[in-house]
Design an enzyme around this catalytic site. Structure first.
Site, PDB file in Angstrom:
ATOM      1  N   GLU A  58      48.647  53.821  43.484  1.00  0.00           N
ATOM      2  CA  GLU A  58      47.712  53.761  42.373  1.00  0.00           C
ATOM      3  C   GLU A  58      46.310  53.407  42.856  1.00  0.00           C
ATOM      4  O   GLU A  58      45.315  53.990  42.403  1.00  0.00           O
ATOM      5  CB  GLU A  58      48.168  52.749  41.323  1.00  0.00           C
ATOM      6  CG  GLU A  58      47.283  52.806  40.083  1.00  0.00           C
ATOM      7  CD  GLU A  58      47.428  51.609  39.163  1.00  0.00           C
ATOM      8  OE1 GLU A  58      47.429  51.817  37.940  1.00  0.00           O
ATOM      9  OE2 GLU A  58      47.505  50.471  39.661  1.00  0.00           O
ATOM     10  N   TRP A  80      51.777  56.151  35.372  1.00  0.00           N
ATOM     11  CA  TRP A  80      50.854  56.596  34.332  1.00  0.00           C
ATOM     12  C   TRP A  80      51.409  57.763  33.519  1.00  0.00           C
ATOM     13  O   TRP A  80      50.735  58.276  32.622  1.00  0.00           O
ATOM     14  CB  TRP A  80      49.517  57.005  34.955  1.00  0.00           C
ATOM     15  CG  TRP A  80      48.609  55.846  35.228  1.00  0.00           C
ATOM     16  CD1 TRP A  80      48.629  55.010  36.319  1.00  0.00           C
ATOM     17  CD2 TRP A  80      47.535  55.389  34.404  1.00  0.00           C
ATOM     18  NE1 TRP A  80      47.642  54.073  36.233  1.00  0.00           N
ATOM     19  CE2 TRP A  80      46.945  54.286  35.062  1.00  0.00           C
ATOM     20  CE3 TRP A  80      47.012  55.812  33.188  1.00  0.00           C
ATOM     21  CZ2 TRP A  80      45.856  53.593  34.527  1.00  0.00           C
ATOM     22  CZ3 TRP A  80      45.923  55.121  32.661  1.00  0.00           C
ATOM     23  CH2 TRP A  80      45.366  54.027  33.331  1.00  0.00           C
ATOM     24  N   CYS A 155      42.403  47.622  31.367  1.00  0.00           N
ATOM     25  CA  CYS A 155      42.831  46.222  31.226  1.00  0.00           C
ATOM     26  C   CYS A 155      42.080  45.366  32.247  1.00  0.00           C
ATOM     27  O   CYS A 155      41.477  44.365  31.890  1.00  0.00           O
ATOM     28  CB  CYS A 155      44.339  46.103  31.417  1.00  0.00           C
ATOM     29  SG  CYS A 155      45.308  46.910  30.134  1.00  0.00           S
ATOM     30  N   ARG A 175      41.171  41.819  30.737  1.00  0.00           N
ATOM     31  CA  ARG A 175      41.148  41.474  29.311  1.00  0.00           C
ATOM     32  C   ARG A 175      42.547  41.285  28.744  1.00  0.00           C
ATOM     33  O   ARG A 175      42.785  40.427  27.895  1.00  0.00           O
ATOM     34  CB  ARG A 175      40.409  42.548  28.506  1.00  0.00           C
ATOM     35  CG  ARG A 175      41.106  43.899  28.525  1.00  0.00           C
ATOM     36  CD  ARG A 175      40.553  44.897  27.520  1.00  0.00           C
ATOM     37  NE  ARG A 175      41.289  46.143  27.627  1.00  0.00           N
ATOM     38  CZ  ARG A 175      42.413  46.408  26.965  1.00  0.00           C
ATOM     39  NH1 ARG A 175      42.909  45.524  26.118  1.00  0.00           N
ATOM     40  NH2 ARG A 175      43.039  47.566  27.128  1.00  0.00           N
ATOM     41  N   ASP A 178      49.713  41.483  30.947  1.00  0.00           N
ATOM     42  CA  ASP A 178      51.164  41.413  30.809  1.00  0.00           C
ATOM     43  C   ASP A 178      51.681  40.594  31.991  1.00  0.00           C
ATOM     44  O   ASP A 178      51.825  41.105  33.102  1.00  0.00           O
ATOM     45  CB  ASP A 178      51.739  42.828  30.810  1.00  0.00           C
ATOM     46  CG  ASP A 178      53.260  42.870  30.710  1.00  0.00           C
ATOM     47  OD1 ASP A 178      53.914  41.828  30.930  1.00  0.00           O
ATOM     48  OD2 ASP A 178      53.795  43.959  30.437  1.00  0.00           O
TER      49      ASP A 178
END
Length: 273
Positions: A58, A80, A155, A175, A178
């Protein structure tokens, strides 16, 4: 990684239970810092198995500036895919597999008001080399004017480099966090980015710092979190980068290796989308 386990424990004990867009409630706290000294070892999660190949893939995909999920799939990573196939996004996609103006596009091809494209990361690397005490060595993915052109708003929104002597650190603001599924991945990803930028600028990687905004645990992850908190961390592995790579654009999967990585088994949990 004890600080990560301490953060899980703090959220479980002190967090507020809140609804969100996924329909699965979370327990969260607001404003949670995590710091990792790279001299202690590479901060790969050891209390459960980290999918480090996916972390590498990634990050390399983002560094390439691509928005094409098929390019990420070629690196063996499919994290994704669900976003590319989401009903709310597919009518907006410009081509099959397009994710829009997501992370790497913003990092490498930010659109300016006069129609130019700005390579934020290249500019950050130039400043690290030429004006290391600059307080504006920042890369941002949060582009309010293009949020509706992204399959998923970022995120991890921005990162800020800091040089002291010959040591380079990075501070990332996230922001939405998880804590069980995503944050271990983010810790490894930004630690790897720090190591790669340090490598090509001749710096020593010092500290990776994450500032977590809404740091949350999904209610359907509680059992998994409790299991993980009972596990004793192993010694951190070392990161090995190919010394012949001199440009951030030249790294490939085989140029990045974790050495002596030992972990407890993976713990499965559903992802809220």
């Amino acid at each position: 990684m004890k600080n990560y386990l301490d953060a899980l424990n703090f959220i479980m004990k002190n967090g507020a239970d809140r609804p969100n867009r996924t329909g699965v409630d979370t327990r969260s706290v607001f404003g949670l810092p995590l710091r990792f000294k790279m001299s202690d070892g590479f901060p790969a999660m050891t209390t459960k198995k980290l999918a480090f190949n996916a972390v590498k893939a990634e990050l390399l995909w983002m560094l390439s500036g691509s928005s094409d999920v098929k390019e990420l799939q070629k690196l063996g990573c499919r994290i994704w895919d669900a976003n590319a196939e989401a009903d709310y996004w597919k009518p907006k996609a410009r081509f099959e597999g397009d994710l829009g103006r997501v992370y790497g596009v913003q990092w490498r091809s930010w659109r300016t008001t006069d129609g130019r494209e700005l390579d934020q990361l290249a500019e950050a690397i130039r400043k690290i080399k030429e004006s290391p005490h600059d307080r504006r060595i920042i890369v941002t993915a949060w582009n309010p004017g293009e949020l509706d052109q992204m399959a998923l708003p970022p995120c991890h929104m921005m990162y800020h480099f800091y040089v002291a002597g010959n040591k380079l650190s990075v501070l990332m603001y996230q922001r939405s966090c998880d804590m069980f599924l995503g944050v271990p991945f983010n810790i490894a990803s930004y630690s790897l980015l720090l190591a790669m930028v340090s490598h090509i600028t001749g710096m020593e990687a010092d500290e990776c710092i994450l500032m977590l905004g809404d740091a949350h645990i999904y209610h359907n992850h509680f059992d998994q979190v409790r299991e993980q908190m009972l596990r004793e961390p192993y010694q951190l592995p070392k990161l090995k980068l190919n010394p012949s790579v001199k440009n951030i654009n030249d790294f490939k999967m085989e140029d990045i290796e974790l050495v002596d990585y030992t972990s407890h088994p993976a713990i499965k949990a559903p992802m809220a989308v």
